[in-house]
Design a protein around this motif. Structure first.
Motif, PDB file in Angstrom:
ATOM      1  N   ARG A   1       0.827  -1.218   0.000  1.00 64.90           N
ATOM      2  CA  ARG A   1       0.000   0.000   0.000  1.00 64.90           C
ATOM      3  C   ARG A   1       0.849   1.252   0.000  1.00 64.90           C
ATOM      4  O   ARG A   1       0.609   2.197  -0.746  1.00 64.90           O
ATOM      5  N   GLU A   2       1.827   1.238   0.910  1.00 62.30           N
ATOM      6  CA  GLU A   2       2.702   2.398   1.040  1.00 62.30           C
ATOM      7  C   GLU A   2       3.482   2.641  -0.259  1.00 62.30           C
ATOM      8  O   GLU A   2       3.613   3.788  -0.703  1.00 62.30           O
ATOM      9  N   GLY A   3       3.956   1.576  -0.860  1.00 63.21           N
ATOM     10  CA  GLY A   3       4.743   1.703  -2.096  1.00 63.21           C
ATOM     11  C   GLY A   3       3.924   2.337  -3.212  1.00 63.21           C
ATOM     12  O   GLY A   3       4.400   3.255  -3.901  1.00 63.21           O
ATOM     13  N   VAL A   4       2.681   1.890  -3.355  1.00 67.00           N
ATOM     14  CA  VAL A   4       1.825   2.424  -4.414  1.00 67.00           C
ATOM     15  C   VAL A   4       1.452   3.875  -4.100  1.00 67.00           C
ATOM     16  O   VAL A   4       1.539   4.759  -4.967  1.00 67.00           O
ATOM     17  N   SER A   5       1.061   4.141  -2.833  1.00 62.68           N
ATOM     18  CA  SER A   5       0.692   5.528  -2.456  1.00 62.68           C
ATOM     19  C   SER A   5       1.845   6.481  -2.711  1.00 62.68           C
ATOM     20  O   SER A   5       1.664   7.554  -3.280  1.00 62.68           O
ATOM     21  N   ALA A   6       3.038   6.067  -2.282  1.00 65.76           N
ATOM     22  CA  ALA A   6       4.203   6.936  -2.437  1.00 65.76           C
ATOM     23  C   ALA A   6       4.464   7.201  -3.921  1.00 65.76           C
ATOM     24  O   ALA A   6       4.793   8.325  -4.305  1.00 65.76           O
ATOM     25  N   PHE A   7       4.279   6.187  -4.747  1.00 61.89           N
ATOM     26  CA  PHE A   7       4.495   6.365  -6.192  1.00 61.89           C
ATOM     27  C   PHE A   7       3.511   7.394  -6.753  1.00 61.89           C
ATOM     28  O   PHE A   7       3.901   8.337  -7.443  1.00 61.89           O
ATOM     29  N   ILE A   8       2.237   7.223  -6.412  1.00 66.82           N
ATOM     30  CA  ILE A   8       1.195   8.121  -6.920  1.00 66.82           C
ATOM     31  C   ILE A   8       1.435   9.555  -6.426  1.00 66.82           C
ATOM     32  O   ILE A   8       1.286  10.528  -7.167  1.00 66.82           O
ATOM     33  N   GLU A   9       1.829   9.644  -5.149  1.00 65.46           N
ATOM     34  CA  GLU A   9       2.014  10.983  -4.551  1.00 65.46           C
ATOM     35  C   GLU A   9       3.400  11.559  -4.836  1.00 65.46           C
ATOM     36  O   GLU A   9       3.749  12.613  -4.319  1.00 65.46           O
ATOM     37  N   LYS A  10       4.180  10.848  -5.624  1.00 62.63           N
ATOM     38  CA  LYS A  10       5.537  11.294  -5.986  1.00 62.63           C
ATOM     39  C   LYS A  10       6.375  11.652  -4.764  1.00 62.63           C
ATOM     40  O   LYS A  10       6.959  12.729  -4.666  1.00 62.63           O
ATOM     41  N   ARG A  11       6.383  10.778  -3.772  1.00 63.06           N
ATOM     42  CA  ARG A  11       7.233  10.966  -2.588  1.00 63.06           C
ATOM     43  C   ARG A  11       7.980   9.669  -2.317  1.00 63.06           C
ATOM     44  O   ARG A  11       7.681   8.630  -2.904  1.00 63.06           O
TER      45      ARG A  11
END
Ligand code: LHQ
Length: 259
Positions: free
Chosen positions: A242-252
């Protein structure tokens, strides 16, 4: 006979009998068994770094107490493997996080195969690997007869195992037997940097990667596809996915918890 520390999620085990090139005697076996158990049970640990103190990594079994006098009954080496080496190799192979070996010098006999059982092997440029077993009438143990053909193919596995020649670290890298060789003075820092990095990564995912790759040599392509389906299902339920995908989408940059 061992040094042990935990820092930044990295458990570091240093073989410490430099006067006999860190060969394994009974005491070191006992200590290793206890330490690997502690590593596995410490919830803060997300990577293991194994290395040796002094000019060698490990010369395998301590042979100084192994000579057999004429007329004396031969010792049961199978028992020695069953009780000591095999549990150690299983524990290393099954660690649910990455294991990194920093081969600081010669790795001979069981010492070579302990190193090669780790997930990522870095070696000092001056280090070498010797399947010394054949020179004393034995077969490669500590997983060597599985690991060698898997890493370098049957032709090279047979040459290494039956000739017992010294394979320099650079050649081991060229052959794909190890990940990389590095300058002697850079080895410990590079290995620690890599272990620290891996300890910040999606630990559960990395453990599943190991499981899948380890199973591959026993499975057909079809069976492996089924295994990937099952393990990806588990990976997809992890917090870190979850964190990996969120971070990718949020560019962080992601912050992985290893869960
Ligand atoms: C050692 C050892 C050693 C004791 C160096 N023992 N002292 C499993 C099941 C049960 C039983 C049998 O085995 C196994 C698995 C195995 O691991 S079998 C294979 C055992 N290992 C070997 O056959 C390797 C023996 N060692 C060597 O061939 C050389 O020492 C190597 C090529 C590793 C390094 O050579 P050098 O750089 O020339 O060093 P060195 O030979 O001078 O060794 C330095 C010291 O370490 C020396 O002691 P000293 O008092 O003379 O300074 C050696 O006696 C000692 N040492 N390996 N396995």
């Amino acid at each position: 006979p061992l040094l042990y520390s935990v820092e930044d999620g990295v458990a570091c085990i240093t073989l410490n009998r430099p006067e006999s090139l860190n060969s394994f005697n009974t005491e070191m076996h006992a200590e290793m068994r206890k330490t690997l158990k502690a590593v596995r049970q410490d919830p803060s640990v997300r990577a293991l770094l194994l290395t040796g103190n002094g000019r060698g990594f490990c010369a395998g079994q301590d042979l100084s107490d192994r000579s057999v006098a004429p007329g004396e009954q031969a010792p049961d080496l199978g028992e020695s493997l069953e009780k000591r080496y095999n549990p150690m190799l299983r524990a290393l192979k099954d660690m649910p996080f990455p294991t990194i070996c920093a081969v600081n010098g010669v790795a001979a006999g069981a010492g070579a195969n302990i190193a090669l059982a780790c997930d990522i092997v870095l070696a000092a440029r001056s280090a070498s690997f010797i399947q010394a077993f054949c020179k004393i009438g034995l077969i490669p143990d500590s997983g060597g007869t599985w690991t060698l053909p898997n890493l370098v193919g049957m032709a090279r596995a047979k040459g290494l195992a039956m000739l017992g020649d010294k394979l320099p670290a650079e050649k081991a890298e060229q052959w794909g037997m190890i990940w990389r060789c590095v300058d002697d003075e850079a080895l410990q820092e590079e290995a620690m940097d890599m272990a620290r990095h891996l300890a910040t990564q999606p630990t559960r995912g990395l453990a599943l990667i190991k499981r899948a790759l380890h199973a591959s040599s026993d499975n057909s392509f079809d069976e492996q596809l089924d295994l990937e389906r099952d393990l990806q299902r588990l990976a997809g339920r992890s917090e870190d996915y979850r964190e990996g995908v969120s971070a990718f989408i949020e560019k962080r940059r992601p912050t992985f918890k290893g869960e």
